[in-house]
Design an enzyme around this catalytic site. Sequence first.
Site, PDB file in Angstrom:
ATOM      1  N   PHE A   1      -7.325   5.395   6.958  1.00 33.91           N
ATOM      2  CA  PHE A   1      -6.000   5.812   7.414  1.00 33.91           C
ATOM      3  C   PHE A   1      -5.043   4.620   7.487  1.00 33.91           C
ATOM      4  CE2 PHE A   1      -9.173   8.651   9.054  1.00 33.91           C
ATOM      5  CZ  PHE A   1      -8.649   9.911   8.781  1.00 33.91           C
ATOM      6  N   GLY A   2      -3.774   4.880   7.179  1.00 30.35           N
ATOM      7  CA  GLY A   2      -2.753   3.857   7.350  1.00 30.35           C
ATOM      8  C   GLY A   2      -2.276   3.855   8.800  1.00 30.35           C
ATOM      9  N   GLY A   3      -1.537   2.842   9.169  1.00 32.49           N
ATOM     10  CA  GLY A   3      -0.881   2.810  10.474  1.00 32.49           C
ATOM     11  C   GLY A   3      -1.770   2.534  11.674  1.00 32.49           C
TER      12      GLY A   3
ATOM     13  N   MET B   1     -12.329   3.590  -1.919  1.00 29.35           N
ATOM     14  CA  MET B   1     -13.112   3.913  -0.715  1.00 29.35           C
ATOM     15  C   MET B   1     -13.910   5.167  -1.047  1.00 29.35           C
ATOM     16  SD  MET B   1     -10.132   3.102   2.041  1.00 29.35           S
ATOM     17  CE  MET B   1      -8.847   3.194   0.809  1.00 29.35           C
TER      18      MET B   1
ATOM     19  N   ASP C   1      -6.583  -6.001   4.747  1.00 27.00           N
ATOM     20  CA  ASP C   1      -6.021  -4.656   4.612  1.00 27.00           C
ATOM     21  C   ASP C   1      -6.180  -3.901   5.925  1.00 27.00           C
ATOM     22  OD1 ASP C   1      -5.209  -2.171   3.685  1.00 27.00           O
ATOM     23  OD2 ASP C   1      -6.899  -1.893   2.311  1.00 27.00           O
ATOM     24  N   GLY C   2      -5.028  -3.568   6.529  1.00 23.58           N
ATOM     25  CA  GLY C   2      -5.037  -2.762   7.749  1.00 23.58           C
ATOM     26  C   GLY C   2      -4.363  -3.467   8.905  1.00 23.58           C
TER      27      GLY C   2
ATOM     28  N   MET D   1     -11.628  -5.645   5.346  1.00 23.53           N
ATOM     29  CA  MET D   1     -10.891  -4.571   6.035  1.00 23.53           C
ATOM     30  C   MET D   1     -10.650  -4.999   7.475  1.00 23.53           C
ATOM     31  SD  MET D   1     -10.157  -2.202   3.923  1.00 23.53           S
ATOM     32  CE  MET D   1      -9.363  -1.169   5.170  1.00 23.53           C
TER      33      MET D   1
ATOM     34  N   SER E   1       0.834  -1.199   0.000  1.00 26.23           N
ATOM     35  CA  SER E   1       0.000   0.000   0.000  1.00 26.23           C
ATOM     36  C   SER E   1       0.867   1.247   0.000  1.00 26.23           C
ATOM     37  CB  SER E   1      -0.918   0.016   1.223  1.00 26.23           C
ATOM     38  OG  SER E   1      -1.560   1.282   1.285  1.00 26.23           O
TER      39      SER E   1
ATOM     40  N   HIS F   1      -8.091   0.202  -4.653  1.00 27.14           N
ATOM     41  CA  HIS F   1      -9.086   0.066  -3.588  1.00 27.14           C
ATOM     42  C   HIS F   1      -9.879   1.369  -3.515  1.00 27.14           C
ATOM     43  CE1 HIS F   1      -9.730  -0.406   1.075  1.00 27.14           C
ATOM     44  NE2 HIS F   1     -10.843  -0.502   0.410  1.00 27.14           N
TER      45      HIS F   1
ATOM     46  N   MET G   1      -9.581   7.667  -1.755  1.00 25.87           N
ATOM     47  CA  MET G   1     -10.543   8.112  -0.728  1.00 25.87           C
ATOM     48  C   MET G   1     -11.192   9.414  -1.176  1.00 25.87           C
ATOM     49  SD  MET G   1      -8.179   7.550   2.619  1.00 25.87           S
ATOM     50  CE  MET G   1      -7.107   6.119   2.759  1.00 25.87           C
TER      51      MET G   1
ATOM     52  N   HIS H   1      -0.884  -1.658  -4.064  1.00 29.53           N
ATOM     53  CA  HIS H   1      -2.224  -1.334  -3.575  1.00 29.53           C
ATOM     54  C   HIS H   1      -2.387   0.183  -3.600  1.00 29.53           C
ATOM     55  CE1 HIS H   1      -5.825  -2.354  -1.201  1.00 29.53           C
ATOM     56  NE2 HIS H   1      -5.563  -1.274  -0.477  1.00 29.53           N
TER      57      HIS H   1
ATOM     58  N   ASP I   1      -4.856   3.198  -2.768  1.00 27.23           N
ATOM     59  CA  ASP I   1      -6.030   3.560  -1.967  1.00 27.23           C
ATOM     60  C   ASP I   1      -6.622   4.891  -2.408  1.00 27.23           C
ATOM     61  OD1 ASP I   1      -6.275   1.510   0.146  1.00 27.23           O
ATOM     62  OD2 ASP I   1      -4.242   2.144   0.649  1.00 27.23           O
TER      63      ASP I   1
HETATM   64  C1  DX5 Z   1      -6.692   2.071   4.913  1.00 28.56           C
HETATM   65  C2  DX5 Z   1      -6.133   1.569   3.620  1.00 28.56           C
HETATM   66  C3  DX5 Z   1      -4.951   0.697   3.737  1.00 28.56           C
HETATM   67  C4  DX5 Z   1      -3.755   1.277   4.450  1.00 28.56           C
HETATM   68  C5  DX5 Z   1      -3.121   0.139   5.208  1.00 28.56           C
HETATM   69  O1  DX5 Z   1      -7.936   2.602   4.690  1.00 28.56           O
HETATM   70  O2  DX5 Z   1      -7.130   0.858   2.882  1.00 28.56           O
HETATM   71  O3  DX5 Z   1      -4.572   0.127   2.479  1.00 28.56           O
HETATM   72  O4  DX5 Z   1      -2.801   1.851   3.610  1.00 28.56           O
HETATM   73  O5  DX5 Z   1      -2.084   0.643   5.964  1.00 28.56           O
HETATM   74  P1  DX5 Z   1      -1.347  -0.162   7.124  1.00 28.56           P
HETATM   75  O6  DX5 Z   1      -0.761  -1.405   6.501  1.00 28.56           O
HETATM   76  O7  DX5 Z   1      -0.332   0.805   7.598  1.00 28.56           O
HETATM   77  O8  DX5 Z   1      -2.393  -0.491   8.149  1.00 28.56           O
HETATM   78 ZN    ZN Z   2      -6.602  -0.270   1.059  1.00 28.74          ZN
END
Ligand code: DX5
Ligand code: ZN
Length: 215
Positions: free
Chosen positions: A143-145, A68, A175-176, A137, A8, A66, A37, A33, A35
Amino acid sequence: MNTKISASILSADFGCLRDELGRAEKAGCDLIHFDVMDGHFVPNLSYGVPVLKSIRHCTDLKFDVHLMITDPLKYIDAFADAGADNITFHEEIPGDKPEVIKKIRSRGLTVGMSIKPGTPAEAVFPYLRDIDMVLVMTVEPGFGGQGFIPETLEKISAIRSEISRLGLSVDIEVDGGIGIKTSPKVREAGANVLVSGSYLFKSEDMAAAVASLRG
Ligand code: DX5
Ligand code: ZN
């Protein structure tokens, strides 16, 4: 089952995306990947068609998009034209889902359907014969992290059982919060495509990190 790793780029350094894509490819990732949004389906904005178009030529890896977003139907042609290989949309959208599946297929791409942590596994069951992948999910999208939500493991198992019962070969992507601690659990539950953002891009040795996710 062979585990695929989808990197991602939400956690990549956007100042040098070309290098980051090269790093992911060299490290042995299978997919990128991407993302998207819209600030409406999820409370955040990321990037869209022009970014995909401009980085498409930087890697030979396939783009796992992906969406969203509330209205995926409107943007499928643009993402297909920009070079998407797979498009995943959300089950929770208000629109006509068979129509979205048909549109993605008509462009020759593979189709994924995603569910948020609060959506039951059964929500994707009616679509399993018509899609290539279910994206479960494992955090709230946006959000990442974030930290992995363990309650999602049961849903992965339930979806894998239903896919087997129907004799299908649908992928299950997660994912996540995927990293060294959570990857064995999701693989054991039946996931075979692992998205990872912060764990991979913050690693010193990405090849080792990719290998650790495959187990
Ligand atoms: C969150 C995204 C993910 C995100 C995952 O909404 O869909 O793809 O980048 O990030 P990590 O691996 O840091 O949880
Ligand atoms: Zn994603």
